[in-house]
Design an enzyme around this catalytic site. Structure first.
Site, PDB file in Angstrom:
ATOM      1  N   ALA A   1      -3.704   7.484  -5.303  1.00  0.00           N
ATOM      2  CA  ALA A   1      -2.321   7.012  -5.350  1.00  0.00           C
ATOM      3  C   ALA A   1      -2.385   5.512  -5.662  1.00  0.00           C
ATOM      4  O   ALA A   1      -2.364   4.662  -4.766  1.00  0.00           O
ATOM      5  CB  ALA A   1      -1.628   7.262  -4.023  1.00  0.00           C
TER       6      ALA A   1
ATOM      7  N   GLY B   1       0.831  -1.202   0.000  1.00  0.00           N
ATOM      8  CA  GLY B   1       0.000   0.000   0.000  1.00  0.00           C
ATOM      9  C   GLY B   1       0.857   1.240   0.000  1.00  0.00           C
ATOM     10  O   GLY B   1       2.050   1.174  -0.284  1.00  0.00           O
ATOM     11  N   ASN B   2       0.256   2.383   0.286  1.00  0.00           N
ATOM     12  CA  ASN B   2       1.018   3.631   0.368  1.00  0.00           C
ATOM     13  C   ASN B   2       0.334   4.581   1.338  1.00  0.00           C
ATOM     14  O   ASN B   2      -0.710   4.269   1.898  1.00  0.00           O
ATOM     15  CB  ASN B   2       1.180   4.249  -1.026  1.00  0.00           C
ATOM     16  CG  ASN B   2      -0.152   4.602  -1.653  1.00  0.00           C
ATOM     17  OD1 ASN B   2      -0.860   5.474  -1.172  1.00  0.00           O
ATOM     18  ND2 ASN B   2      -0.519   3.897  -2.724  1.00  0.00           N
ATOM     19  N   ARG B   3       0.915   5.748   1.530  1.00  0.00           N
ATOM     20  CA  ARG B   3       0.498   6.658   2.602  1.00  0.00           C
ATOM     21  C   ARG B   3      -0.664   7.573   2.239  1.00  0.00           C
ATOM     22  O   ARG B   3      -0.983   8.475   3.004  1.00  0.00           O
ATOM     23  CB  ARG B   3       1.679   7.543   3.019  1.00  0.00           C
ATOM     24  CG  ARG B   3       2.775   6.801   3.705  1.00  0.00           C
ATOM     25  CD  ARG B   3       3.809   7.795   4.225  1.00  0.00           C
ATOM     26  NE  ARG B   3       5.027   7.119   4.606  1.00  0.00           N
ATOM     27  CZ  ARG B   3       5.168   6.432   5.731  1.00  0.00           C
ATOM     28  NH1 ARG B   3       4.164   6.347   6.587  1.00  0.00           N
ATOM     29  NH2 ARG B   3       6.298   5.822   5.998  1.00  0.00           N
TER      30      ARG B   3
END
Ligand code: CTP
Ligand code: CA
Length: 228
Positions: A99, A33-35
């Site tokens: 994102a 995943g990402n922030r």
């Protein structure tokens, strides 16, 4: 005499907004995943809706509630986000604020990967995810009139964003500096550079909600300038 209320400039316009991160499964309990928090995309969906647009929000996993008046779908992966976005077309406006994970695990397993004494850690093979923004920007009879992308950059934000706009084929790019210490990813504020045919505009640091309103106003102006 009563003043009539300000007309809603985007009434009759259809908008699709992608927001949040995507989660790409490794096994049933783990993901890449990402922030991204989804805050900026949700704020844009809300701002477009307040100007009268019919807004579909395609959201990755976030802890946010859909803004008032906005409908849509929650998805997990980049491939699901792509299908849900296409399902929401045709549209006049597409804003890709998500994102999307650039890569997914080629073969996620159906069973949890277990540690085994003496064995080396698993090696993950990644494959590219579909690029939703680039696909939607391809010129054709069904292309939305205004396709807007975001560019999360750390170095040389403006030059990278100008190159990204050309590479993706979108109309506008909203570029942010996401270097460590800028607090953009997950924070309430954002400093943006808007890149369009008209050139480069540097916007001051502001709340993501205010940036969303400003962008929505700009979108409305674009549609009133090149009427009908
Ligand atoms: N985007 C997308 N689908 C992807 C990757 C990105 O729709 N698979 C969109 C994002 O929503 C954003 C824009 O493309 O609007 C730019 O995303 P970004 O991650 O900054 O660009 P990339 O082309 O993925 O390049 P890189 O991450 O290497 O900088
Ligand atoms: Ca990326």
């Amino acid at each position: 005499q009563l003043l009539s209320p300000a007309p809603l400039p985007l009434i009759g316009r259809k908008a699709v907004v992608t927001a949040g991160p995507t989660h790409e499964p490794i096994d049933p309990v783990r993901f890449l995943g990402n922030r991204s928090s989804g805050l900026q995309g949700y704020a844009i969906a809300g701002a477009l809706s307040r100007l009268g647009a019919d807004v579909t929000l395609v959201s990755g996993p976030t802890s946010l509630e859909f803004p008032q008046g906005v409908h849509g779908a929650r998805v997990e992966t980049g491939e699901e986000m792509r299908s849900a976005t296409y399902a929401a077309l045709p549209a006049d406006i597409v804003v890709c604020a998500a994102a999307v994970a650039d890569w997914r695990v080629e073969h996620p397993t159906n069973s949890k990967i277990k540690k085994q004494a003496g064995q080396s850690p698993p090696v993950l093979t990644l494959v590219p995810n579909p690029d939703i923004l680039a696909e939607i920007s391809v010129v054709g009879p069904k292309r939305p009139r205004l396709v807007i992308g975001f560019a999360a950059e750390t170095d040389d934000v403006e030059a990278n964003a100008i190159a990204k706009r050309a590479r993706k084929g979108c109309d506008w790019i909203v570029a942010n500096d996401v270097s460590t210490g800028t607090n953009v990813m997950g924070g309430p504020e954002n400093r943006a550079i808007l890149i369009s045919d008209a050139g480069v505009e540097r916007w001051p640091l502001m709340l993501k909600d205010d940036l969303a309103s400003r962008l929505a106003e700009r979108i409305a102006k674009q549609f009133s300038d090149d009427a009908p």
